[in-house]
Write a protein that holds these residues in place. Structure first.
Motif, PDB file in Angstrom:
ATOM      1  N   ARG A 183     135.236  -7.585 112.815  1.00  0.00           N
ATOM      2  CA  ARG A 183     136.319  -7.565 111.849  1.00  0.00           C
ATOM      3  C   ARG A 183     136.984  -8.931 111.812  1.00  0.00           C
ATOM      4  N   ARG A 184     136.888  -9.618 110.677  1.00  0.00           N
ATOM      5  CA  ARG A 184     137.497 -10.920 110.516  1.00  0.00           C
ATOM      6  C   ARG A 184     138.268 -10.931 109.208  1.00  0.00           C
ATOM      7  N   LEU A 185     139.059 -11.966 109.013  1.00  0.00           N
ATOM      8  CA  LEU A 185     139.831 -12.092 107.785  1.00  0.00           C
ATOM      9  C   LEU A 185     138.910 -12.280 106.603  1.00  0.00           C
ATOM     10  N   ALA A 186     139.104 -11.474 105.568  1.00  0.00           N
ATOM     11  CA  ALA A 186     138.437 -11.671 104.292  1.00  0.00           C
ATOM     12  C   ALA A 186     139.527 -11.611 103.240  1.00  0.00           C
ATOM     13  N   VAL A 187     140.029 -12.760 102.855  1.00  0.00           N
ATOM     14  CA  VAL A 187     141.209 -12.807 101.996  1.00  0.00           C
ATOM     15  C   VAL A 187     140.976 -12.049 100.703  1.00  0.00           C
ATOM     16  N   THR A 188     139.779 -12.180 100.134  1.00  0.00           N
ATOM     17  CA  THR A 188     139.525 -11.533  98.853  1.00  0.00           C
ATOM     18  C   THR A 188     139.466 -10.022  98.985  1.00  0.00           C
ATOM     19  N   LEU A 189     139.303  -9.521 100.208  1.00  0.00           N
ATOM     20  CA  LEU A 189     139.193  -8.088 100.437  1.00  0.00           C
ATOM     21  C   LEU A 189     140.388  -7.520 101.174  1.00  0.00           C
ATOM     22  N   ALA A 190     141.295  -8.368 101.614  1.00  0.00           N
ATOM     23  CA  ALA A 190     142.437  -7.961 102.438  1.00  0.00           C
ATOM     24  C   ALA A 190     141.986  -7.336 103.752  1.00  0.00           C
ATOM     25  N   ALA A 229     144.283  -8.922 123.998  1.00  0.00           N
ATOM     26  CA  ALA A 229     145.432  -8.366 124.719  1.00  0.00           C
ATOM     27  C   ALA A 229     146.317  -9.514 125.184  1.00  0.00           C
ATOM     28  N   TYR A 230     147.603  -9.220 125.365  1.00  0.00           N
ATOM     29  CA  TYR A 230     148.580 -10.249 125.711  1.00  0.00           C
ATOM     30  C   TYR A 230     149.310  -9.833 126.987  1.00  0.00           C
ATOM     31  N   ASP A 231     149.562 -10.818 127.857  1.00  0.00           N
ATOM     32  CA  ASP A 231     150.140 -10.499 129.166  1.00  0.00           C
ATOM     33  C   ASP A 231     151.623 -10.846 129.274  1.00  0.00           C
ATOM     34  N   SER A 232     152.219 -11.333 128.174  1.00  0.00           N
ATOM     35  CA  SER A 232     153.642 -11.663 128.212  1.00  0.00           C
ATOM     36  C   SER A 232     154.218 -11.693 126.809  1.00  0.00           C
ATOM     37  N   ALA A 233     155.539 -11.543 126.731  1.00  0.00           N
ATOM     38  CA  ALA A 233     156.218 -11.653 125.445  1.00  0.00           C
ATOM     39  C   ALA A 233     156.060 -13.066 124.883  1.00  0.00           C
ATOM     40  N   ASN A 234     156.035 -14.064 125.755  1.00  0.00           N
ATOM     41  CA  ASN A 234     155.838 -15.448 125.306  1.00  0.00           C
ATOM     42  C   ASN A 234     154.521 -15.606 124.570  1.00  0.00           C
ATOM     43  N   ASN A 235     153.441 -15.029 125.131  1.00  0.00           N
ATOM     44  CA  ASN A 235     152.125 -15.154 124.515  1.00  0.00           C
ATOM     45  C   ASN A 235     152.071 -14.421 123.173  1.00  0.00           C
ATOM     46  N   LEU A 236     152.686 -13.261 123.098  1.00  0.00           N
ATOM     47  CA  LEU A 236     152.772 -12.553 121.820  1.00  0.00           C
ATOM     48  C   LEU A 236     153.476 -13.416 120.782  1.00  0.00           C
ATOM     49  N   PHE A 237     154.596 -13.993 121.179  1.00  0.00           N
ATOM     50  CA  PHE A 237     155.392 -14.793 120.246  1.00  0.00           C
ATOM     51  C   PHE A 237     154.607 -16.021 119.781  1.00  0.00           C
ATOM     52  N   GLN A 238     153.938 -16.696 120.706  1.00  0.00           N
ATOM     53  CA  GLN A 238     153.190 -17.899 120.348  1.00  0.00           C
ATOM     54  C   GLN A 238     152.041 -17.595 119.392  1.00  0.00           C
ATOM     55  N   LYS A 239     151.377 -16.462 119.590  1.00  0.00           N
ATOM     56  CA  LYS A 239     150.221 -16.117 118.760  1.00  0.00           C
ATOM     57  C   LYS A 239     150.621 -15.659 117.362  1.00  0.00           C
ATOM     58  N   ALA A 240     151.773 -15.013 117.238  1.00  0.00           N
ATOM     59  CA  ALA A 240     152.185 -14.434 115.958  1.00  0.00           C
ATOM     60  C   ALA A 240     152.589 -15.517 114.961  1.00  0.00           C
ATOM     61  N   ASP A 241     152.281 -15.275 113.694  1.00  0.00           N
ATOM     62  CA  ASP A 241     152.776 -16.126 112.613  1.00  0.00           C
ATOM     63  C   ASP A 241     154.211 -15.760 112.266  1.00  0.00           C
ATOM     64  N   TYR A 295     161.592  -1.578 113.925  1.00  0.00           N
ATOM     65  CA  TYR A 295     160.617  -2.149 114.854  1.00  0.00           C
ATOM     66  C   TYR A 295     160.875  -3.642 115.026  1.00  0.00           C
ATOM     67  N   VAL A 296     160.479  -4.160 116.181  1.00  0.00           N
ATOM     68  CA  VAL A 296     160.195  -5.585 116.300  1.00  0.00           C
ATOM     69  C   VAL A 296     158.684  -5.711 116.134  1.00  0.00           C
ATOM     70  N   LEU A 297     158.260  -6.541 115.188  1.00  0.00           N
ATOM     71  CA  LEU A 297     156.850  -6.649 114.829  1.00  0.00           C
ATOM     72  C   LEU A 297     156.336  -8.062 115.064  1.00  0.00           C
ATOM     73  N   PHE A 298     155.154  -8.145 115.673  1.00  0.00           N
ATOM     74  CA  PHE A 298     154.456  -9.410 115.872  1.00  0.00           C
ATOM     75  C   PHE A 298     153.264  -9.403 114.918  1.00  0.00           C
ATOM     76  N   LEU A 299     153.296 -10.284 113.925  1.00  0.00           N
ATOM     77  CA  LEU A 299     152.365 -10.202 112.802  1.00  0.00           C
ATOM     78  C   LEU A 299     151.541 -11.466 112.618  1.00  0.00           C
ATOM     79  N   GLN A 300     150.346 -11.265 112.095  1.00  0.00           N
ATOM     80  CA  GLN A 300     149.562 -12.338 111.507  1.00  0.00           C
ATOM     81  C   GLN A 300     149.730 -12.225 110.001  1.00  0.00           C
ATOM     82  N   THR A 301     149.837 -13.346 109.322  1.00  0.00           N
ATOM     83  CA  THR A 301     149.986 -13.332 107.865  1.00  0.00           C
ATOM     84  C   THR A 301     148.863 -14.119 107.219  1.00  0.00           C
ATOM     85  N   TYR A 302     148.588 -13.791 105.952  1.00  0.00           N
ATOM     86  CA  TYR A 302     147.486 -14.381 105.212  1.00  0.00           C
ATOM     87  C   TYR A 302     147.924 -14.630 103.772  1.00  0.00           C
ATOM     88  N   PRO A 303     147.365 -15.637 103.097  1.00  0.00           N
ATOM     89  CA  PRO A 303     147.830 -15.989 101.754  1.00  0.00           C
ATOM     90  C   PRO A 303     147.691 -14.871 100.729  1.00  0.00           C
TER      91      PRO A 303
END
Length: 204
Positions: free
Chosen positions: A6-13, A44-56, A152-160
């Motif tokens: 499963r990877r990003l496919a912008v045209t398919l969402a 998987a993430y082992d800390s809140a810092n890592n979650l925050f850094q990875k999220a957009d 919720y507090v949400l950690f998200l990836q975003t896409y165009p």
């Protein structure tokens, strides 16, 4: 059982970071009433810092309704590019037997912003794997669908050109409890506090 990447496919969402997925289905003669369960592996993430850094985007938000829509993703099965065809490279017999990939798209109202180019009061779309479509239930084994009118507090990836996605189904969401504090889901080993959010975001 077909296993696809499963990877990003912008045209398919189609959005999920570096995850692999397999789908298992319980068949019925007509197809009506059957359930298809996806089994996906996420980082998987082992800390809140890592979650925050990875999220957009990191926000506090309220899911304002049931899914706004449920849709099937239709990859370009003729392409060898995994961004356009998640089943690229899989044996033809597995590709032919693969169950469809279905997502539910939720709308959430942003209350606070800790990271990212969004504003309080803005409504954003968030996708999760699974949903009901044409009498068939699609579900992810470890998913926790967003609940209506829940904060919720949400950690998200975003896409165009696609709805945002949780970093993973368990660690990407922290429900707000009755005291107004983020609480982790039972399967999540990483606790999160309001002080953590202030510290890692630099918020006053």
């Amino acid at each position: 059982m077909a296993r696809i990447s499963r990877r990003l496919a912008v045209t398919l969402a189609l959005v999920a970071s570096a995850a692999t997925m397999a789908a298992c289905s319980g068949m019925s003669a007509s197809g009506e009433g059957r359930t298809i369960t996806y089994h996906a592996d996420y980082p998987a993430y082992d800390s809140a810092n890592n979650l925050f850094q990875k999220a957009d985007v990191v926000i506090e938000a309220t899911a304002s309704a049931a899914p706004a829509r449920v849709q099937e993703l239709k990859p370009d099965t003729t392409s060898d590019d995994p961004k356009l065809n998640p089943a690229a490279g899989a044996p033809a017999e597995q590709t032919a037997e693969a169950d469809p990939v279905v997502i539910s798209v939720y709308r959430a109202e942003v209350k606070k912003v800790y990271k990212g180019a969004v504003q309080p009061g803005q409504t954003i779309e968030i996708q999760q794997l699974g949903g009901q479509l044409d009498g068939i239930t699609y579900q992810e084994a470890e998913a926790h669908p967003l609940k209506q009118e829940t904060g919720y507090v949400l950690f998200l990836q975003t896409y165009p050109d696609a709805p945002a996605a949780l970093l993973n189904p368990v660690q990407g969401q922290y429900p707000i409890d009755a005291a107004g504090k983020p609480s982790k889901l039972p399967e999540n080993p990483v606790a999160l506090t309001a002080d953590d959010l202030k510290r890692i975001s630099g918020a006053n």
